[in-house]
Design an enzyme around this catalytic site. Structure first.
Site, short mmCIF file in Angstrom:
data_model
loop_
_atom_site.label_atom_id
_atom_site.label_comp_id
_atom_site.label_asym_id
_atom_site.label_seq_id
_atom_site.Cartn_x
_atom_site.Cartn_y
_atom_site.Cartn_z
N ASN A 1 0.67 -1.26 -0.35
CA ASN A 1 0.34 -0.05 0.29
C ASN A 1 0.92 1.13 -0.18
OD1 ASN A 1 0.33 -0.69 2.38
ND2 ASN A 1 -1.46 0.94 3.65
N GLU B 1 5.69 -4.18 11.75
CA GLU B 1 4.57 -3.24 11.71
C GLU B 1 3.24 -3.75 11.14
OE1 GLU B 1 4.44 -0.91 13.67
OE2 GLU B 1 6.09 0.17 14.01
N CYS C 1 -2.81 0.82 7.30
CA CYS C 1 -3.11 0.39 8.56
C CYS C 1 -3.11 0.92 9.15
CB CYS C 1 -1.90 -0.62 8.30
SG CYS C 1 -0.38 0.55 9.30
P1 NAP Z 1 1.00 -9.11 3.18
O1 NAP Z 1 0.19 -10.31 2.71
O2 NAP Z 1 1.66 -10.22 4.50
O3 NAP Z 1 2.60 -8.83 2.36
C1 NAP Z 1 3.42 -8.08 3.45
C2 NAP Z 1 4.89 -8.37 2.08
O4 NAP Z 1 5.31 -10.02 2.81
C3 NAP Z 1 4.76 -8.74 0.75
O5 NAP Z 1 6.28 -8.11 0.58
C4 NAP Z 1 5.05 -10.57 0.89
O6 NAP Z 1 5.42 -10.20 -0.76
C5 NAP Z 1 5.77 -10.50 1.76
N1 NAP Z 1 5.78 -12.09 2.76
C6 NAP Z 1 4.84 -13.10 2.42
N2 NAP Z 1 4.77 -14.23 2.80
C7 NAP Z 1 5.96 -13.79 3.24
C8 NAP Z 1 6.83 -14.77 3.50
N3 NAP Z 1 6.56 -16.25 4.47
N4 NAP Z 1 8.11 -14.45 4.70
C9 NAP Z 1 8.10 -13.34 3.81
N5 NAP Z 1 7.87 -12.14 3.45
C10 NAP Z 1 6.83 -12.48 2.92
O7 NAP Z 1 0.85 -7.39 3.79
P2 NAP Z 1 0.51 -6.58 2.60
O8 NAP Z 1 -0.97 -7.55 1.75
O9 NAP Z 1 1.31 -6.05 0.97
O10 NAP Z 1 0.35 -5.34 3.27
C11 NAP Z 1 -1.53 -5.21 3.62
C12 NAP Z 1 -1.70 -5.54 5.32
O11 NAP Z 1 0.00 -5.06 6.24
C13 NAP Z 1 -2.63 -5.80 6.02
O12 NAP Z 1 -3.15 -5.92 7.78
C14 NAP Z 1 -1.63 -3.92 7.05
O13 NAP Z 1 -2.81 -3.49 8.19
C15 NAP Z 1 -0.44 -4.64 6.71
N6 NAP Z 1 0.31 -3.02 7.01
C16 NAP Z 1 0.45 -2.96 8.07
C17 NAP Z 1 1.63 -1.08 8.44
C18 NAP Z 1 2.12 -0.82 9.04
O14 NAP Z 1 2.74 -0.09 9.22
N7 NAP Z 1 1.87 -1.15 10.40
C19 NAP Z 1 1.72 -0.65 7.35
C20 NAP Z 1 0.63 -0.87 5.74
C21 NAP Z 1 0.54 -2.32 5.82
P3 NAP Z 1 4.30 -10.90 -1.18
O15 NAP Z 1 3.84 -9.50 -1.49
O16 NAP Z 1 5.57 -11.10 -2.42
O17 NAP Z 1 3.26 -12.02 -0.92
O1 G3P Z 2 -0.70 1.11 6.08
C1 G3P Z 2 0.45 1.85 6.00
C2 G3P Z 2 0.49 3.35 6.70
O2 G3P Z 2 1.95 3.31 7.53
C3 G3P Z 2 -0.09 4.25 7.24
O3 G3P Z 2 0.07 6.12 6.94
O4 G3P Z 2 0.85 7.81 7.24
O5 G3P Z 2 -0.97 7.06 5.89
O6 G3P Z 2 -0.99 6.80 8.44
P1 G3P Z 2 -0.87 7.05 7.19
#
Ligand code: NAP
Ligand code: G3P
Length: 478
Positions: free
Chosen positions: A156, A252, A286
């Site tokens: 994202n 995160e 997130c």
């Molecule tokens: P995701 O599906 O967990 O993927 C995140 C990253 O992890 C991608 O680069 C993914 O690669 C990689 N990945 C997948 N399986 C893995 C494994 N077994 N080992 C190591 N890496 C692996 O998350 P997303 O769909 O990209 O993002 C959405 C989620 O992220 C939501 O839950 C959101 O809340 C969370 N998020 C949190 C934050 C925060 O700052 N707290 C910020 C943004 C998003 P691939 O794409 O190749 O699968």
């Molecule tokens: O999900 C990504 C998180 O880092 C959002 O950033 O600044 O839009 O709250 P912000």
């Protein structure tokens, strides 16, 4: 024919020996926008070995020498702002103006990180300050790099959330293995094209592509990875935590940020902040507000104000800077639809929305959401807002804290004592008073607790998490 992008290792762009690529589809153009390499484990190995070797001389450079490369990187990113923003828009469906802001925010973040690192401080401790101690012992504490850092980023914010890891890692003398989200890889590649233009020493930064489900475990378990900094979903984060060796982790993860609206809240302000927090980028943040806990006595008034704000939201293409854009893929849209359907089947009231066109979900408000509904607890990552009515603040705090997540929370009240009292009771990393939940500005500590994360991001904290202390004790023989 769409571009076939290469991965970056040892200072050069390469094709994988696997002969395989991953097709990247635009979530709104509904067409292929490119292909990225699907690396083999051997290639991952080569990248990590190269990074381990390159880190030794990279760490020996002065911080000002390292700063030169990062400042040049920021300059290159600014030059390619429009191109990079267009790529982000096409690849993850982010409104063009938001994609431009993400690139600008990243340039600021890199520059701020360089400045913060240059002004880092060490520490000295005098032996005499401990009972029985002696002036003959003087400890000098400095911070040193960890080694090879594995940086894994989500879809994202494919530029900002990646650079938020790469910049502190590099400026402090680490080398990096960067694994972007597959849906976000092209944006990551273009960001690294900018870094490559600075003639960064070979091997210091390596970009590996391929599905996380295929190469993720191999990366995380690799013996020469010194630290993992991860942003993504909680399920993925938990898997990484299980697979990683005894190395530092910063994660995160997901969130279920509540907005608690008190009886005395400024409801007009609250409604605007809640709608902005819940629906920006179709709720794919997130830190999106993912539930409203509102006191019964003001719920109807707040709901009518929220409805008015949601009805103003633009729906459509990121090329027209719509707020509500198609979700990242069909699976994501199916998941959000499932949460909406479950809530309606269990008695929630559909106040607005509920429609869907392919992977575009129209902004949806659900009222009278109860604890029996999945949407009260699960992270939709979509444009749906559940309204949960509470009869007391204690009930609101209990429901907020019952979540397995603990990223941020918003509290709306005009009584500062009440705001701080509630804030202190909330089990989250951060609390926003009379504002929407959000990570920025990027120098603020950014913390997820419970299933929202491990460790802390934010410029200073990221610099600290990618270094460790080293103590040198001078034994002075007077
Ligand atoms: P995701 O599906 O967990 O993927 C995140 C990253 O992890 C991608 O680069 C993914 O690669 C990689 N990945 C997948 N399986 C893995 C494994 N077994 N080992 C190591 N890496 C692996 O998350 P997303 O769909 O990209 O993002 C959405 C989620 O992220 C939501 O839950 C959101 O809340 C969370 N998020 C949190 C934050 C925060 O700052 N707290 C910020 C943004 C998003 P691939 O794409 O190749 O699968
Ligand atoms: O999900 C990504 C998180 O880092 C959002 O950033 O600044 O839009 O709250 P912000």
């Amino acid at each position: 024919m769409e571009s076939i992008y290469q991965y970056y290792s040892q200072g050069i762009w390469k094709k994988s020996e696997s002969g395989e690529t991953v097709e990247i589809q635009s979530p709104y153009l509904k067409k292929t926008i490119g292909f990225v390499q699907a690396l083999t484990q051997e290639e991952v190995d080569q990248c990590i070995q190269g990074a381990k070797e390159a880190q030794k001389s990279w760490a020996k450079k002065s911080i000002y020498e390292r700063a030169h490369y990062l400042q040049a990187w920021a300059d290159e990113l600014l030059k390619m702002k429009e191109e990079l923003a267009t790529t982000v828009m096409q690849e993850v469906g982010k409104a063009y103006q938001d994609a431009v802001k993400e690139v600008e925010r990243t340039v600021d973040l890199i520059r701020y990180t360089v400045d913060e690192a240059i002004h880092s401080r060490g520490q000295s401790l005098n032996g005499e300050n401990f009972p029985g101690g002696s002036r003959s012992k003087l400890a000098v504490v400095e911070r040193v790099p960890l080694g090879v850092i594995l940086a894994i980023s989500p879809f994202n914010y494919p530029v900002n959330l990646a650079a938020a890891k790469l910049a502190p890692a590099l400026i402090t003398g680490n080398s990096v293995i960067f694994k972007p989200a597959t849906q976000g890889s092209i944006s990551g590649i273009k960001m690294i094209e900018a870094l490559a233009k600075t003639n960064l020493p070979a091997g210091v930064l390596n970009l590996v592509t391929g599905k996380g489900s295929v190469i993720g475990d191999y990366l995380v378990e690799h013996k020469d990875i010194s630290m993992v900094t991860f942003t993504g979903g909680t399920v993925t984060g938990e898997r990484i935590a299980q697979k990683a060796k005894m190395i530092p982790l910063v994660m995160e993860l997901g969130g279920k940020d509540p907005a608690i609206v008190c009886e005395d809240a400024n409801l007009k302000l609250a409604s605007k902040q809640i709608v902005s927090g819940a629906y920006s980028y179709s709720g794919q943040r997130c830190t999106a507000i993912k539930r409203v806990l509102v006191h019964d006595s003001v719920a109807d008034e707040l709901l009518s104000l929220i409805k008015l704000e949601v009805e103003k939201l633009s729906v459509g293409s990121p090329e027209e800077n719509a707020t509500i854009v198609p979700l990242i893929d069909q699976q994501a849209a199916d998941f959000v639809q499932g949460l909406i359907d479950d809530a309606l089947q269990k008695g929630a009231t559909l106040v607005l929305g509920g429609e869907r066109k392919d992977n575009l979900i129209y902004p949806t408000i659900l009222d009278h959401v109860t604890k029996e509904m999945r949407i009260a607890w699960e992270e939709p990552f979509g444009p749906v807002l559940p309204i949960i009515r509470i009869s007391s603040l204690e009930e609101g705090i209990d429901i907020a804290n019952a979540s397995e997540y603990g990223l941020q929370a918003s509290v709306f009240t005009q009584n500062i004592d009440q705001a701080l009292t509630i804030a202190r009771k909330l089990e989250t990393g951060s609390v926003q008073i009379n504002g929407r939940t959000e990570r920025g500005p990027d120098h603020f500590p950014f913390i997820g607790v419970k299933k929202s994360g491990l460790g802390i991001q934010g410029v200073r904290r990221s610099i600290d998490s990618m270094t460790r202390e080293k103590v040198i004790v001078l034994n002075i023989n007077e």
